[in-house]
Design an enzyme around this catalytic site. Structure first.
Site, short mmCIF file in Angstrom:
data_model
loop_
_atom_site.label_atom_id
_atom_site.label_comp_id
_atom_site.label_asym_id
_atom_site.label_seq_id
_atom_site.Cartn_x
_atom_site.Cartn_y
_atom_site.Cartn_z
N SER A 147 69.54 81.03 17.30
CA SER A 147 68.71 82.25 18.05
C SER A 147 67.33 82.45 17.30
CB SER A 147 68.59 83.47 18.07
OG SER A 147 68.83 83.95 17.17
N ASP A 383 66.90 95.38 13.75
CA ASP A 383 67.10 93.98 13.48
C ASP A 383 65.79 93.39 12.43
OD1 ASP A 383 67.14 91.26 14.35
OD2 ASP A 383 66.98 91.22 16.67
N HIS A 386 66.01 88.53 13.32
CA HIS A 386 64.28 87.82 14.45
C HIS A 386 63.67 87.50 13.93
CE1 HIS A 386 68.20 87.94 16.65
NE2 HIS A 386 67.93 86.47 16.52
#
Length: 406
Positions: A147, A383, A386
């Site tokens: 990702s 998070d 990312h």
């Protein structure tokens, strides 16, 4: 310039010689000489044009910039505050996932959008989306990996779209490949999900990570003009985040394996496939360095014992973190570089680890559409893996653009 100077000298020297001939002979010779001069000039101008065209052609093999081997150390430098950033706004980009759309999900600060990467002894060219499309006309760019590759893929689409807002486009999101097309230019920007690069097959109801097999994934990579690979984070996932049930290597099935050993075996399978199948005269090849996480504040704040990237608003500047990065990311980076060094036709290594390590402020944290409403109000569930868009992946793409065209 030398040839045109020579022609000028030659022309006038002949004029001196012709002055001693009769008028009719002089006229005839002058006409012949003029035709010769014009014809040779056209040839030289055409060659000059072709040379310039080849220089600007993405397939022309310019010397590759190596950050630690030339006067421009691309991956060593500092982050400078720049009011002209960001390149685009998330609300105007057709590709930003809710997972990376920090402004949409309530991030209150905007300073993290304003930082520009400044290499230590040079300046990066500013990204130009129209130039990218013109130089890549009729070609395909593909990001392959986890990702973090999707993060970069969406960033590149946003950066280009901001410079050609009226371009006709088409987007498809499928598994494992998603593609965004700029139809007016015949350019396709794709993302292929392959977190381990090698294949995962289902055998008797179990997910088997096949460290010696890459054929299933690699079928999608043939004929691509620019390939950029990444891997790293999924190799260390455990529990419900682990992407496999068993590992197969050398004809033997394992229930578990040291993650660095497994990663090296998988990467060597990828490297053998690249060396055997990628025609480097037509395909530009990149490998992206490890993208760091920021779950442990003690790595950038001496004495810190709790917390995460939540609440961080400025990059790291003067701490030991700017010279080395502790933890598994460094070990994984060493594995990648070891495998690449031993390849016959190695990719260009986009070494973004250190400059990204400095950006503890650029993660979605709790401002991610990938979190539910309860998680978004809980700083203990951020998070820090990312990156927000706009944000750090835009710099990755600026470096990608620099190496491609400059």
């Amino acid at each position: 310039h030398f040839f045109f100077s020579f022609l000028t000298f030659f022309y006038f020297s002949q004029m001196v010689l012709l002055s001693s001939l009769s008028s009719s002979s002089t006229t005839l010779c002058l006409l012949l000489l003029l035709q010769f001069y014009v014809a040779l000039s056209v040839i030289l101008l055409r060659n000059h044009h072709n040379n310039n065209h080849n220089y600007n052609n993405p397939n022309h093999r310019n010397p590759i910039l190596q950050g630690n081997q030339t006067s421009c150390s691309l991956f060593i430098g500092s982050w400078l505050y720049d009011e002209t950033y960001p390149f685009y706004q998330s609300a105007s980009c057709p590709a930003v996932d809710s997972q990376f759309n920090c402004q949409l999900y309530g991030r209150p600060d905007t300073e993290y959008l304003k930082y520009r990467w400044k290499p230590a002894n040079c300046e990066l060219p500013r990204f130009n989306g129209l130039e990218f499309l013109l130089k890549m006309k009729g070609k395909t760019v593909m990001f392959v990996g986890d990702s973090l590759g999707r993060d970069q893929w969406e960033s590149l689409i946003c950066m280009i779209s901001a410079d050609v807002p009226k371009a006709q486009t088409q987007m498809s999101r499928l598994y494992p490949i998603s593609t965004f097309k700029f139809l007016d230019y015949g350019v396709a920007i794709s993302y292929y999900k392959a977190p381990y690069l090698v294949d995962i097959d289902t055998v008797q109801g179990k997910r088997v990570l096949k460290l010696d097999d890459i054929r299933g994934n690699a079928n999608a990579w043939h004929g691509v003009d620019v390939l950029s690979f990444n891997t790293g984070h999924w190799w260390t996932h455990k529990g419900p985040l682990q992407g496999w049930d068993n590992v197969e290597a050398g004809g033997t099935m394992y229930e578990d394996m040291d993650p660095l050993m497994a990663m090296e075996k998988g990467l060597r399978t990828w490297a053998r496939w690249v060396d055997a199948n990628i025609d480097r005269s037509r395909t530009r090849l990149f490998f992206q360095g490890i993208s760091p996480t920021h779950y442990n504040p003690s790595e950038w704040n001496v004495g810190a014992s709790t917390g995460s990237c939540y609440g961080e608003t400025i990059p790291v500047t003067t701490t030991p973190m700017t010279s080395t990065y502790p933890g598994p990311d460094l070990d994984q980076s060493n594995v990648i570089q070891k495998v690449i060094r031993e390849m016959d036709n190695p990719p260009f290594f986009l070494d973004i680890t250190l400059l990204s390590t400095m950006r503890k402020d650029a993660h979605p944290s709790i401002y991610s559409g990938d979190l539910n409403s309860q998680q978004r109000i809980n700083p203990n569930k951020p998070d820090c893996s990312h990156w927000c868009l706009p944000g750090l992946p835009d710099t990755w793409n600026q470096l990608f653009y620099t190496v491609l065209f400059y």
